[in-house]
Design an enzyme around this catalytic site. Structure first.
Site: not given
Ligand SMILES: C[S@@+](CC[C@H](N)C(=O)[O-])C[C@H]1O[C@@H](n2cnc3c(N)ncnc32)[C@H](O)[C@@H]1O
Length: 298
Positions: A222, A225, A250-251, A282
Site C-alpha cells: 500500500d 503504486k 490496495d488501490n 476510502e
Molecule cells: C497510501 S499511504 C499508506 C496507508 C496505510 N497503509 C494505511 O492504510 O493506513 C502510502 C504510504 O507509503 C509511503 N511510501 C511511499 N513510497 C514508499 C516506498 N517506496 N516504500 C515505503 N513506503 C513508501 C508513503 O510515505 C505513505 O506514508
C-alpha cells in the site's frame, strides 16, 4: 463551528465573492469558468454545513487535491493534518484500546480531514484475510499514520509480528505515537526506508529483523503504486515468501497499479492465485477500487 468548517465557509465565500465581483465587472470572457467556480464554492459550503456527506465536495479533500504534488513527494498533505491526527487520537481515543483508536481515526477522516488510509470498506477485506490465514510474520509496505497496521495487529494472532516499511520519517514518527497510544507499539516494527533504495533497507530486514527464505506469511502492499511490482519482485528474488504466503494490494484501480495487476494475471494458476475484491475507495461510497488478494503458489 469547527476550524475545518470555518475554513471551508471562508473558502466558499471567497470563491463566491470573487466570482460575483468579477462577474459584475469588466471580465466577461471567463464567465462560464466563474460560474462554475461560484457554484463549486456554494456546493462546498452547503456540503460542509450539511455534515460533509459528499467526500468530493469536502474542503479537506479538495485541499488534498490541491497539494497532490507535495503529497507525491513528501507523502504528507502539507496542512499538518497527519500531526493533527495524533493530537485527535490522544484526546479522543481510550489509551490501550485498539478498537477505539481505529474508530477515532475513521471519525477524524469523516469529520475533520481526509487521510489516505485503507479505510473501513477495504480495511474489512484486509481484516478478513489476516484472520483467515493467521500469519506469524507480516510485512507492510507503506505505514503512513499506522491505520492499516492497527487493523492488522487487531486481526493477527497474539504472538505474530508486523514489520512495516515507511519512506517518510515524519509519517513513521506519527504512526509510532498512534500505535503506542493503542498499546500495540511492541507488536509492530516500523522501519524507515524503501525496498528500492539499492540495498540498505532489505539488508536491515535480513540482519536486524530475521528476514530469510520463506519467512513471510503475509504482505500488505500500500505504498508508491509504481513500486508495487518492482518491490514484489525484490521480495521474490530474496525468496522471502513460501507457498501459501498471501499478498494483498490496495488501490489497484485507483490510483491504479496496472503493471502489478497484469503480472498477477500472467501468472494466474501457475505461480499465483488471485482474487480481485471490488470495494469502495476510502471514506466514501461512490467510487470503486480494487483490492487484490494473491496466494503465492511457489
Ligand atoms: C497510501 S499511504 C499508506 C496507508 C496505510 N497503509 C494505511 O492504510 O493506513 C502510502 C504510504 O507509503 C509511503 N511510501 C511511499 N513510497 C514508499 C516506498 N517506496 N516504500 C515505503 N513506503 C513508501 C508513503 O510515505 C505513505 O506514508
Amino acid at each position: 463551528m469547527r476550524a475545518s468548517s470555518l475554513t471551508s465557509l471562508v473558502a466558499g465565500a471567497v470563491v463566491g465573492t470573487a466570482t460575483g465581483a468579477l462577474r459584475s465587472g469588466r471580465v466577461h470572457r471567463g464567465r462560464p469558468v466563474l460560474w462554475a467556480a461560484g457554484a463549486l464554492g456554494a456546493a462546498v459550503v452547503a456540503n460542509e454545513l450539511a455534515g460533509k456527506p459528499a467526500l468530493f465536495l469536502r474542503w479537506s479533500f479538495l485541499r488534498m487535491l490541491l497539494g497532490h504534488r507535495r503529497l507525491q513527494t513528501t507523502w504528507q498533505v502539507g496542512d499538518g493534518r497527519e500531526d493533527a491526527l495524533v493530537a485527535y487520537v490522544t484526546r479522543h481515543a481510550r489509551a490501550g484500546d485498539v478498537d477505539d483508536v481505529i474508530r477515532a481515526i475513521d471519525r477524524f477522516c469523516l469529520e475533520r480531514s481526509f487521510l489516505i488510509n485503507v479505510g473501513e470498506d477495504k480495511g474489512e477485506i484486509l481484516d478478513r484475510v489476516v484472520r483467515r490465514i493467521r500469519p506469524a510474520v507480516l510485512l507492510e509496505l507503506g505505514t503512513y499514520c499506522g491505520y492499516s497496521a492497527l487493523r492488522m495487529v487487531r486481526a493477527m494472532p497474539p504472538d505474530a509480528r508486523l514489520h512495516s516499511i515507511e519512506f517518510s520519517p515524519a509519517n513513521a514518527r506519527i504512526a509510532r505515537r498512534i500505535l503506542e497510544h493503542a498499546g500495540v507499539g511492541d507488536r509492530v516494527t516500523i522501519v524507515v526506508g524503501t525496498l528500492g533504495d539499492g540495498g540498505p533497507t532489505m539488508e536491515r530486514l535480513r540482519t536486524e529483523h530475521g528476514f530469510a527464505a520463506g519467512a513471510l506469511d503475509f504482505v500488505f502492499v500500500d505504498h508508491d503504486k509504481d513500486a508495487y511490482l518492482p518491490d514484489l519482485r525484490r521480495i521474490l528474488d530474496r525468496q522471502w515468501l513460501h507457498p501459501g504466503s498471501v499478498v494483498v494490494a490496495d488501490n489497484v484501480r485507483i490510483p491504479g497499479a496496472p503493471a502489478y495487476r497484469q503480472f498477477m494475471r500472467m501468472h494466474e494458476g501457475r505461480h499465483w492465485r488471485t482474487t480481485e475484491h471490488e470495494a469502495h475507495t476510502e471514506y466514501q461510497s461512490l467510487v470503486k477500487d480494487l483490492v487484490l488478494e494473491s496466494e503465492y503458489l511457489g
